[in-house]
Structure formats: C-alpha cells, structure tokens
Motif scaffolding. Structure first.
Motif, PDB file in Angstrom:
ATOM      1  N   CYS A   1       0.864  -1.178   0.000  1.00 58.79           N
ATOM      2  CA  CYS A   1       0.000   0.000   0.000  1.00 58.79           C
ATOM      3  C   CYS A   1       0.908   1.238   0.000  1.00 58.79           C
ATOM      4  O   CYS A   1       2.119   1.104   0.094  1.00 58.79           O
ATOM      5  N   ARG A   2       0.327   2.407  -0.091  1.00 56.83           N
ATOM      6  CA  ARG A   2       1.156   3.612  -0.140  1.00 56.83           C
ATOM      7  C   ARG A   2       0.573   4.693   0.767  1.00 56.83           C
ATOM      8  O   ARG A   2      -0.606   5.060   0.626  1.00 56.83           O
ATOM      9  N   VAL A   3       1.397   5.200   1.682  1.00 57.06           N
ATOM     10  CA  VAL A   3       0.968   6.322   2.537  1.00 57.06           C
ATOM     11  C   VAL A   3       1.933   7.479   2.352  1.00 57.06           C
ATOM     12  O   VAL A   3       3.048   7.305   1.851  1.00 57.06           O
ATOM     13  N   ALA A   4       1.505   8.682   2.781  1.00 54.30           N
ATOM     14  CA  ALA A   4       2.368   9.862   2.668  1.00 54.30           C
ATOM     15  C   ALA A   4       3.197  10.037   3.936  1.00 54.30           C
ATOM     16  O   ALA A   4       2.959   9.383   4.956  1.00 54.30           O
ATOM     17  N   ASN A   5       4.154  10.929   3.820  1.00 55.15           N
ATOM     18  CA  ASN A   5       5.010  11.253   4.942  1.00 55.15           C
ATOM     19  C   ASN A   5       4.282  12.272   5.822  1.00 55.15           C
ATOM     20  O   ASN A   5       4.696  13.416   5.942  1.00 55.15           O
ATOM     21  N   ASP A   6       3.161  11.857   6.408  1.00 50.46           N
ATOM     22  CA  ASP A   6       2.404  12.760   7.276  1.00 50.46           C
ATOM     23  C   ASP A   6       1.937  11.980   8.515  1.00 50.46           C
ATOM     24  O   ASP A   6       2.201  10.782   8.634  1.00 50.46           O
TER      25      ASP A   6
ATOM     26  N   PHE B   1       0.695   6.907  11.426  1.00 54.35           N
ATOM     27  CA  PHE B   1      -0.308   6.178  12.208  1.00 54.35           C
ATOM     28  C   PHE B   1      -0.686   4.870  11.502  1.00 54.35           C
ATOM     29  O   PHE B   1      -0.745   3.803  12.108  1.00 54.35           O
ATOM     30  N   TYR B   2      -0.895   4.984  10.205  1.00 52.00           N
ATOM     31  CA  TYR B   2      -1.342   3.828   9.420  1.00 52.00           C
ATOM     32  C   TYR B   2      -0.316   2.694   9.483  1.00 52.00           C
ATOM     33  O   TYR B   2      -0.648   1.531   9.769  1.00 52.00           O
ATOM     34  N   LEU B   3       0.951   3.043   9.220  1.00 56.18           N
ATOM     35  CA  LEU B   3       1.984   1.991   9.188  1.00 56.18           C
ATOM     36  C   LEU B   3       2.196   1.370  10.566  1.00 56.18           C
ATOM     37  O   LEU B   3       2.421   0.162  10.696  1.00 56.18           O
ATOM     38  N   GLN B   4       2.093   2.230  11.602  1.00 52.52           N
ATOM     39  CA  GLN B   4       2.242   1.698  12.966  1.00 52.52           C
ATOM     40  C   GLN B   4       1.116   0.720  13.283  1.00 52.52           C
ATOM     41  O   GLN B   4       1.321  -0.319  13.890  1.00 52.52           O
ATOM     42  N   ASP B   5      -0.086   1.087  12.851  1.00 57.26           N
ATOM     43  CA  ASP B   5      -1.248   0.244  13.112  1.00 57.26           C
ATOM     44  C   ASP B   5      -1.095  -1.120  12.423  1.00 57.26           C
ATOM     45  O   ASP B   5      -1.397  -2.160  13.006  1.00 57.26           O
TER      46      ASP B   5
ATOM     47  N   GLU C   1       5.922  12.803  -0.449  1.00 57.39           N
ATOM     48  CA  GLU C   1       5.208  14.030  -0.091  1.00 57.39           C
ATOM     49  C   GLU C   1       3.765  13.865  -0.563  1.00 57.39           C
ATOM     50  O   GLU C   1       3.518  13.292  -1.617  1.00 57.39           O
ATOM     51  N   GLY C   2       2.834  14.390   0.178  1.00 60.22           N
ATOM     52  CA  GLY C   2       1.431  14.295  -0.255  1.00 60.22           C
ATOM     53  C   GLY C   2       0.542  14.104   0.956  1.00 60.22           C
ATOM     54  O   GLY C   2       0.931  14.417   2.092  1.00 60.22           O
ATOM     55  N   ILE C   3      -0.621  13.587   0.713  1.00 61.83           N
ATOM     56  CA  ILE C   3      -1.593  13.414   1.794  1.00 61.83           C
ATOM     57  C   ILE C   3      -2.044  11.957   1.819  1.00 61.83           C
ATOM     58  O   ILE C   3      -2.402  11.384   0.784  1.00 61.83           O
ATOM     59  N   THR C   4      -1.995  11.358   2.982  1.00 58.80           N
ATOM     60  CA  THR C   4      -2.461   9.977   3.137  1.00 58.80           C
ATOM     61  C   THR C   4      -3.970   9.923   2.849  1.00 58.80           C
ATOM     62  O   THR C   4      -4.710  10.844   3.216  1.00 58.80           O
TER      63      THR C   4
ATOM     64  N   MET D   1     -19.850   5.604   1.584  1.00 58.05           N
ATOM     65  CA  MET D   1     -18.472   6.068   1.780  1.00 58.05           C
ATOM     66  C   MET D   1     -18.089   7.158   0.790  1.00 58.05           C
ATOM     67  O   MET D   1     -18.426   7.086  -0.385  1.00 58.05           O
ATOM     68  N   ASN D   2     -17.384   8.167   1.308  1.00 54.73           N
ATOM     69  CA  ASN D   2     -16.793   9.182   0.439  1.00 54.73           C
ATOM     70  C   ASN D   2     -15.291   9.118   0.667  1.00 54.73           C
ATOM     71  O   ASN D   2     -14.805   9.301   1.789  1.00 54.73           O
ATOM     72  N   THR D   3     -14.562   8.821  -0.388  1.00 55.67           N
ATOM     73  CA  THR D   3     -13.139   8.546  -0.250  1.00 55.67           C
ATOM     74  C   THR D   3     -12.280   9.574  -0.973  1.00 55.67           C
ATOM     75  O   THR D   3     -12.508   9.870  -2.155  1.00 55.67           O
ATOM     76  N   TYR D   4     -11.319  10.115  -0.222  1.00 49.65           N
ATOM     77  CA  TYR D   4     -10.296  10.966  -0.826  1.00 49.65           C
ATOM     78  C   TYR D   4      -9.040  10.097  -0.900  1.00 49.65           C
ATOM     79  O   TYR D   4      -8.446   9.751   0.120  1.00 49.65           O
ATOM     80  N   LEU D   5      -8.659   9.703  -2.104  1.00 53.07           N
ATOM     81  CA  LEU D   5      -7.583   8.707  -2.232  1.00 53.07           C
ATOM     82  C   LEU D   5      -6.196   9.236  -1.872  1.00 53.07           C
ATOM     83  O   LEU D   5      -5.340   8.490  -1.381  1.00 53.07           O
ATOM     84  N   GLY D   6      -5.954  10.534  -2.110  1.00 48.73           N
ATOM     85  CA  GLY D   6      -4.634  11.103  -1.803  1.00 48.73           C
ATOM     86  C   GLY D   6      -3.530  10.264  -2.422  1.00 48.73           C
ATOM     87  O   GLY D   6      -3.661   9.735  -3.543  1.00 48.73           O
ATOM     88  N   ILE D   7      -2.450  10.076  -1.671  1.00 41.25           N
ATOM     89  CA  ILE D   7      -1.277   9.373  -2.214  1.00 41.25           C
ATOM     90  C   ILE D   7      -1.548   7.878  -2.436  1.00 41.25           C
ATOM     91  O   ILE D   7      -0.814   7.218  -3.185  1.00 41.25           O
ATOM     92  N   SER D   8      -2.617   7.352  -1.833  1.00 43.05           N
ATOM     93  CA  SER D   8      -2.856   5.900  -1.951  1.00 43.05           C
ATOM     94  C   SER D   8      -3.038   5.492  -3.406  1.00 43.05           C
ATOM     95  O   SER D   8      -2.737   4.371  -3.788  1.00 43.05           O
ATOM     96  N   GLU D   9      -3.509   6.446  -4.246  1.00 42.16           N
ATOM     97  CA  GLU D   9      -3.749   6.061  -5.644  1.00 42.16           C
ATOM     98  C   GLU D   9      -2.465   6.032  -6.472  1.00 42.16           C
ATOM     99  O   GLU D   9      -2.506   5.710  -7.659  1.00 42.16           O
TER     100      GLU D   9
END
Ligand SMILES: Nc1ncnc2c1ncn2[C@@H]1O[C@H](COP(=O)(O)OP(=O)(O)O)[C@@H](O)[C@H]1O
Ligand SMILES: O=C(O)C(=O)C[C@H](O)[C@H](O)COP(=O)(O)O
Length: 349
Positions: free
Chosen positions: A98-103, A108-112, A128-131, A146-154
């Motif tokens: 998966c892909r998360v941002a440096n925020d 939180f996501y990776l720790q979880d 750089e970007g938004i998770t 659900m309303n999804t803002y994909l941010g960097i995940s896409e």
C-alpha cells in the motif's frame, strides 16, 4: 544436496518468510460517523456506495457533519487492509502492499499495520502528499455510504511490490478498488502475472457495484484470463454480468473465476468451490453497521482456505466473523475476538 544447501543459504540471505496471503489495496484512514437518510439526501451522498471525492468536497462534508455522533475518529482501513488484518488476527501470515504519505496519518497507518502483525512494503522516500482518507457514514438501517479521498494511496505502483514475498505466498489478494488508478491497476496486473508464473493462487474482490460499472474495461484488464477465487456481493455480481438476474450473474462468474463467493447480506453467502454451490446461512444478529462485512468475510474465508478447513468451513467461519462485524460499529473486531470465533466454528466443544 548441494542444491538444497544453496536454497537454504539463499533463504537465509534474503531472510525469506512464507506468507499465506499477499494483499494489495488503498491505504485509507477512516472516520466513521452516524447520520440519517435525510443527511445523505441533503448533502447529495449516494447511499450504499463508495464515491471518490476531492479535498474540497471532503472538507465541505466534514463541516456539515459537525455535531454528529462519531464512532471512529481515526482507524486504519481500506477494504484490502481490513481483509488482510482479519486474516492476520485469525492466524495467517500476511504481507500488504500500500502507499501512505510522509504525514501524521501515514505514520499512524503503518504503525497500526505493524502492530497488527502485517508486514508491509518499503515506502518510497519521495512520499510528499496526503495519506488517503475515507468518510464512512452509517445510517440507522446499518447501511454504510463512503466518500473517499484517495490522496497518495492512488499512486500505489509496481514499485511497492515485493516480488519475493508474492512468490512466497499461497494467495495474492487484490482489492478491486485499485482499478480506478492507472498505475495501481498496472501494479495489480504485474503482481497477478508474477503469482500465476509462480503457482501462487490469485484472488480479487469486485469491491463496489459503481466501481464495476464505471471501470468495466479496467476491471476486465485486471481479471485477464480469470482468477482462482473471486469475492463479490450480489449487487457487484449483477453489475459485472450487467443483469438484474442473480442466476445469470452466477453463470457469468463461472467464466472468470475457478471458485467464487457471492455474499448476500443477512441471507449469508453462496460459495462455489469449483464443483458445487454451497449455501452458507448468515448468523442471526441485530445489524447496526454493515461497514466492512464483506472485507471481514474475505479475510476469514482466505484464512479458512489457507488453514486447510475447506470451502464449507471457511464459509461458516466467514459468516460468523462477518455477523460479528455488522453487530457493532467499525469494520474490525478486537484481536481476541477472532480466536473465540475460530474456536466456536472450527473446534466447537
Ligand atoms: N444483517 C446481517 N446479519 C448477519 N450477517 C450479515 C448481515 N449483513 C451481512 N452479513 C454477513 O456479512 C457478509 C457480507 O455482507 P454483504 O452485505 O453481502 O457484503 P458487503 O458488505 O460487501 O456489501 C454476508 O455474507 C453475511 O455473512
Ligand atoms: O475502509 C475504508 O476506508 C474503505 O474505503 C473500504 C471499506 O471499508 C470497505 O470497502 C467496506 O467494505 P464492505 O462494507 O465490506 O464492502
């Protein structure tokens, strides 16, 4: 003998670990909020579906939601992740791309995930970007919209694939939502090819009826010559077959999947094991929130198959676990709860 010791040293060098399931999906941090139908109508939210939104629309909805009851302010989610974590809690060894941002949300996501015991791919330093975030609105009839803002995940791409981990897995599990991004779709096709070439079974979830309808060509590309195991609910099956007749949809699924599951909400699930159709009844519960029922079903089912319980027992385990999910808020169950369900279904007294 020499080949064997070479293999051992290769495995030690690469610290290779075998996985039951290798998953791929969008990394989304969920906020789950209780609303009524009037709210959905007044705010133009499509009921029961996942709708992709931009930052402005998300912020506008967050403003309108002030004062509503919040059930989860921050929970790591995304359909594939919910499935993989469920399988992990049942005892499977799992990997997730998966892909998360440096925020803050990304950390939180990776720790979880790590806390749940899920191995994840390395994150690109250029992050750089938004998770990604998902607003889950639950109505009194237990339906989730659900309303999804994909941010960097896409931007999940082939870079996030761990080829050795795919090869060392029993099943590859692809979240169908990934179809909406060109690079992510390409990554799923690559992962599927690697799996097929290395005797790893392939599985896919159709994710959402809207996704099946709007991204049909992409979905066909992802499915390619077919998969070993397909997960969908009735609406997704019928959207795929472009019919409102479930029997026609069942026949259509047979031509793209060696085995499949059609979940049927409070009516349980239909499982095709490659030879026969098994009808698994749902457990009777009071449903309050259906968010994640299908995700949990897939996680429990995959665990059941890789643990060798067979299609019938895997289906029973999945129905029992999904019923627990719908009887409370949120897409997940506490880790301990999985062991109790496993005990009740697999080795009852
Ligand atoms: N009201 C309910 N009562 C008991 N089990 C349910 C209920 N709704 C869903 N489930 C369980 O969750 C599974 C998935 O639910 P379904 O609604 O079909 O999927 P999705 O959440 O993907 O739309 C079902 O097969 C069933 O086992
Ligand atoms: O978690 C998120 O943020 C998501 O966007 C994915 C949703 O949890 C699932 O897609 C809902 O799963 P089902 O209700 O089982 O279909």
């Amino acid at each position: 003998m020499e080949e064997f010791s070479l293999l051992i040293s290769y495995m030690q060098k690469h610290d290779m670990k075998n996985y039951h399931i290798y998953g791929m999906g969008a990394a989304l941090v969920d906020t789950e909020i209780e609303v009524d139908d009037a709210f959905l109508l007044a705010n133009g939210v499509d009921k029961g579906l996942m709708t992709l939104v931009d930052v402005d629309r998300r912020n506008q909805l967050m403003d309108s939601l002030k004062g509503h009851l919040v059930h989860a302010r921050r929970a790591s989610g995304g359909s594939g992740a919910n499935t993989i974590i469920a399988a992990r809690y049942f005892g499977s060894d799992v990997f997730y791309s998966c892909r998360v941002a440096n925020d803050e949300y990304g950390d939180f996501y990776l720790q979880d995930m790590s806390h749940a015991g899920v191995d994840t791919c390395d994150q690109d330093e250029n992050n750089e970007g938004i998770t990604g975030k998902c607003l889950v609105m639950v109505t009194p009839d237990a339906e989730r919209s659900m309303n999804t803002y994909l941010g960097i995940s896409e931007t999940l791409s082939a870079r996030e694939l761990d080829v050795e981990a795919i090869k060392a897995s029993e099943y590859l599990y692809i979240e169908g939502y990934l179809v909406s991004s060109d690079v992510s779709r390409a990554a799923t096709i690559k992962a599927k090819k690697i799996a097929e070439e290395n005797g790893v079974k392939t599985s896919l979830s159709l994710s959402d009826p809207g996704i099946v309808t709007f991204f049909r060509e992409g979905m066909e590309e992802m499915i390619g010559e077919g998969v070993d195991l397909l997960f969908c609910n009735e609406d997704e099956a019928m959207a795929w077959a472009m019919t409102d007749d479930i029997d026609i949809a069942i026949s259509a699924l047979r031509s793209i999947a060696k085995t499949f599951v059609i979940t049927r909400g409070a009516r349980g699930a239909l499982v095709f094991d490659g030879t026969q159709e098994l009808h698994i009844p749902a457990k009777k519960v009071k449903a309050v929130d259906s968010n994640g029922a299908g995700d949990m079903f897939a996680g429990a089912f995959l665990h059941g198959l890789t643990a060798g319980y067979g299609f019938q027992k895997a289906g029973e385990l999945a129905c029992a676990a999904a019923a627990e999910v719908v009887s409370g808020y949120g897409p997940r169950l506490a880790a301990e709860k999985h062991k109790v369900i496993l005990q009740q279904v697999i080795c009852p007294e």
